[in-house]
Write a protein that holds these residues in place. Sequence first.
Motif: not given
Length: 111
Positions: A30-37, A68-75
């Motif tokens: 998840q942390s890598e995913h957010l950085e890559e986003i 944006v949709h993916t990032a807000i889902q992660m947050y």
Amino acid sequence: MPIYNKLVRDLIPQVIEARGKTCNIRILEQSEHLEEIKVKMQEEALEFQKAASPKEAIEELADILELVHTAIQMYDVSYKQLEQIRTRKKRRRGGFSKGIYLIEVKDEEGS
């Protein structure tokens, strides 16, 4: 074989395989995913900046919106909540629709 080392859309491995090729992937933490986003968002913003036609620009904006949709889902934030934040900021400070370009700000002493 080209090496990409970048975040891609979820169905890209199937698209590659449908073309008779193979690919090597891994699922990001998840942390890598957010950085890559964040990295991908910059990439898409640059592609939007370089878009030569309205059609290309809209395609890049769609990619940005997907990120944006993916990032807000992660947050753990809904699109509705994001829209409420956007609206609140717009009420307080305005939007960007008037094209105001700030040149400089001088303090009261004139410098």
